[in-house]
Design a protein around this motif. Structure first.
Motif, PDB file in Angstrom:
ATOM      1  N   SER A  48       0.830  -1.207   0.000  1.00 55.88           N
ATOM      2  CA  SER A  48       0.000   0.000   0.000  1.00 55.88           C
ATOM      3  C   SER A  48       0.866   1.260   0.000  1.00 55.88           C
ATOM      4  N   ARG A  49       0.290   2.327  -0.517  1.00 56.41           N
ATOM      5  CA  ARG A  49       1.022   3.593  -0.594  1.00 56.41           C
ATOM      6  C   ARG A  49       1.394   4.090   0.793  1.00 56.41           C
ATOM      7  N   SER A  50       0.524   3.891   1.769  1.00 56.19           N
ATOM      8  CA  SER A  50       0.823   4.371   3.122  1.00 56.19           C
ATOM      9  C   SER A  50       2.037   3.664   3.713  1.00 56.19           C
ATOM     10  N   VAL A  51       2.211   2.382   3.408  1.00 53.15           N
ATOM     11  CA  VAL A  51       3.386   1.647   3.893  1.00 53.15           C
ATOM     12  C   VAL A  51       4.648   2.198   3.238  1.00 53.15           C
ATOM     13  N   VAL A  52       4.577   2.447   1.931  1.00 53.73           N
ATOM     14  CA  VAL A  52       5.731   3.008   1.226  1.00 53.73           C
ATOM     15  C   VAL A  52       6.049   4.396   1.774  1.00 53.73           C
ATOM     16  N   ASP A  53       5.027   5.207   2.029  1.00 56.78           N
ATOM     17  CA  ASP A  53       5.248   6.552   2.578  1.00 56.78           C
ATOM     18  C   ASP A  53       5.916   6.495   3.954  1.00 56.78           C
ATOM     19  N   VAL A  54       5.443   5.596   4.813  1.00 56.84           N
ATOM     20  CA  VAL A  54       5.994   5.487   6.167  1.00 56.84           C
ATOM     21  C   VAL A  54       7.457   5.050   6.124  1.00 56.84           C
ATOM     22  N   HIS A  55       7.788   4.197   5.172  1.00 56.15           N
ATOM     23  CA  HIS A  55       9.143   3.650   5.094  1.00 56.15           C
ATOM     24  C   HIS A  55       9.952   4.280   3.955  1.00 56.15           C
ATOM     25  N   ALA A  56       9.660   5.522   3.633  1.00 49.20           N
ATOM     26  CA  ALA A  56      10.347   6.199   2.527  1.00 49.20           C
ATOM     27  C   ALA A  56      11.851   6.295   2.763  1.00 49.20           C
ATOM     28  N   SER A  57      12.264   6.574   3.993  1.00 51.85           N
ATOM     29  CA  SER A  57      13.711   6.691   4.251  1.00 51.85           C
ATOM     30  C   SER A  57      14.412   5.354   4.039  1.00 51.85           C
ATOM     31  N   THR A  58      13.762   4.277   4.418  1.00 52.66           N
ATOM     32  CA  THR A  58      14.338   2.950   4.183  1.00 52.66           C
ATOM     33  C   THR A  58      14.399   2.653   2.697  1.00 52.66           C
ATOM     34  N   LEU A  59      13.362   3.021   1.977  1.00 47.33           N
ATOM     35  CA  LEU A  59      13.333   2.822   0.529  1.00 47.33           C
ATOM     36  C   LEU A  59      14.492   3.558  -0.131  1.00 47.33           C
ATOM     37  N   ILE A  60      14.679   4.819   0.225  1.00 41.09           N
ATOM     38  CA  ILE A  60      15.758   5.617  -0.363  1.00 41.09           C
ATOM     39  C   ILE A  60      17.120   5.015  -0.023  1.00 41.09           C
ATOM     40  N   ARG A  61      17.292   4.601   1.226  1.00 48.12           N
ATOM     41  CA  ARG A  61      18.562   4.008   1.633  1.00 48.12           C
ATOM     42  C   ARG A  61      18.845   2.721   0.850  1.00 48.12           C
ATOM     43  N   GLU A  62      17.839   1.882   0.691  1.00 49.17           N
ATOM     44  CA  GLU A  62      18.030   0.618  -0.027  1.00 49.17           C
ATOM     45  C   GLU A  62      18.287   0.837  -1.517  1.00 49.17           C
ATOM     46  N   VAL A  63      17.614   1.825  -2.101  1.00 47.10           N
ATOM     47  CA  VAL A  63      17.872   2.140  -3.510  1.00 47.10           C
ATOM     48  C   VAL A  63      19.302   2.637  -3.669  1.00 47.10           C
ATOM     49  N   ASN A  64      19.765   3.484  -2.736  1.00 49.17           N
ATOM     50  CA  ASN A  64      21.147   3.974  -2.801  1.00 49.17           C
ATOM     51  C   ASN A  64      22.145   2.839  -2.701  1.00 49.17           C
ATOM     52  N   VAL A  65      21.886   1.890  -1.812  1.00 49.07           N
ATOM     53  CA  VAL A  65      22.791   0.742  -1.659  1.00 49.07           C
ATOM     54  C   VAL A  65      22.824  -0.077  -2.950  1.00 49.07           C
ATOM     55  N   GLY A  66      21.682  -0.141  -3.639  1.00 51.15           N
ATOM     56  CA  GLY A  66      21.595  -0.924  -4.870  1.00 51.15           C
ATOM     57  C   GLY A  66      22.246  -0.288  -6.080  1.00 51.15           C
ATOM     58  N   HIS A  67      22.562   1.001  -6.008  1.00 51.46           N
ATOM     59  CA  HIS A  67      23.198   1.661  -7.145  1.00 51.46           C
ATOM     60  C   HIS A  67      24.643   1.210  -7.283  1.00 51.46           C
ATOM     61  N   THR A  68      25.023   0.948  -8.504  1.00 52.69           N
ATOM     62  CA  THR A  68      26.407   0.600  -8.795  1.00 52.69           C
ATOM     63  C   THR A  68      27.169   1.872  -9.173  1.00 52.69           C
ATOM     64  N   ALA A  69      28.466   1.729  -9.314  1.00 56.14           N
ATOM     65  CA  ALA A  69      29.285   2.873  -9.728  1.00 56.14           C
ATOM     66  C   ALA A  69      28.858   3.378 -11.104  1.00 56.14           C
ATOM     67  N   SER A  70      28.469   2.476 -11.976  1.00 54.55           N
ATOM     68  CA  SER A  70      28.038   2.915 -13.305  1.00 54.55           C
ATOM     69  C   SER A  70      26.721   3.692 -13.239  1.00 54.55           C
ATOM     70  N   ASP A  71      25.830   3.326 -12.321  1.00 53.43           N
ATOM     71  CA  ASP A  71      24.599   4.104 -12.150  1.00 53.43           C
ATOM     72  C   ASP A  71      24.925   5.531 -11.760  1.00 53.43           C
ATOM     73  N   TRP A  72      25.823   5.691 -10.773  1.00 53.92           N
ATOM     74  CA  TRP A  72      26.214   7.038 -10.347  1.00 53.92           C
ATOM     75  C   TRP A  72      26.901   7.782 -11.487  1.00 53.92           C
ATOM     76  N   ALA A  73      27.673   7.057 -12.305  1.00 53.65           N
ATOM     77  CA  ALA A  73      28.328   7.689 -13.454  1.00 53.65           C
ATOM     78  C   ALA A  73      27.290   8.201 -14.451  1.00 53.65           C
ATOM     79  N   TYR A  74      26.212   7.444 -14.663  1.00 52.07           N
ATOM     80  CA  TYR A  74      25.152   7.899 -15.559  1.00 52.07           C
ATOM     81  C   TYR A  74      24.453   9.133 -15.006  1.00 52.07           C
ATOM     82  N   PHE A  75      24.180   9.146 -13.697  1.00 44.59           N
ATOM     83  CA  PHE A  75      23.551  10.316 -13.087  1.00 44.59           C
ATOM     84  C   PHE A  75      24.443  11.546 -13.259  1.00 44.59           C
TER      85      PHE A  75
END
Length: 111
Positions: free
Chosen positions: A67-94
């Protein structure tokens, strides 16, 4: 964000430089010429890739039944996990998108 939803590998390689160029075109299509436009273009170029990736992950979670409310409540965890999942090439593309947007905006302002 759309390319992230398709779950393709290295989708940033094609889309982000195009987005950087579009940002430069949009900022320089106005008759106003501001010294800070290239920096703004760089920030927007980076944000499009970075925030688009986070939004794509959030949409995938919603699509999978979270649910959207669960994603909203855990937004900081989502952002942290997405950051951990980025590779060096992803950051290079950004960063590449940011650099392209900066350079293209500066070049178009000089012309």
């Amino acid at each position: 964000m759309i390319s992230g939803l398709t779950q393709t590998q290295r989708h940033f390689a094609i889309l982000l430089p195009v987005i950087g160029a579009v940002i430069a075109l949009a900022l320089t299509s106005t008759t106003a010429r501001r010294r800070w436009f290239p920096a703004l273009a760089a920030c927007l170029g980076f944000a499009v890739g970075y925030l688009g990736d986070i939004a794509a992950v959030a949409l995938l979670l919603w699509r999978d039944g979270l649910s959207r409310s669960v994603v909203d409540v855990h937004a900081s965890t989502l952002i942290r996990e997405v950051n951990v999942g980025h590779t060096a090439s992803d950051w290079a593309y950004f960063l590449g998108s940011a650099a392209l947007a900066f350079a293209a905006t500066a070049a178009r302002q000089r012309a």
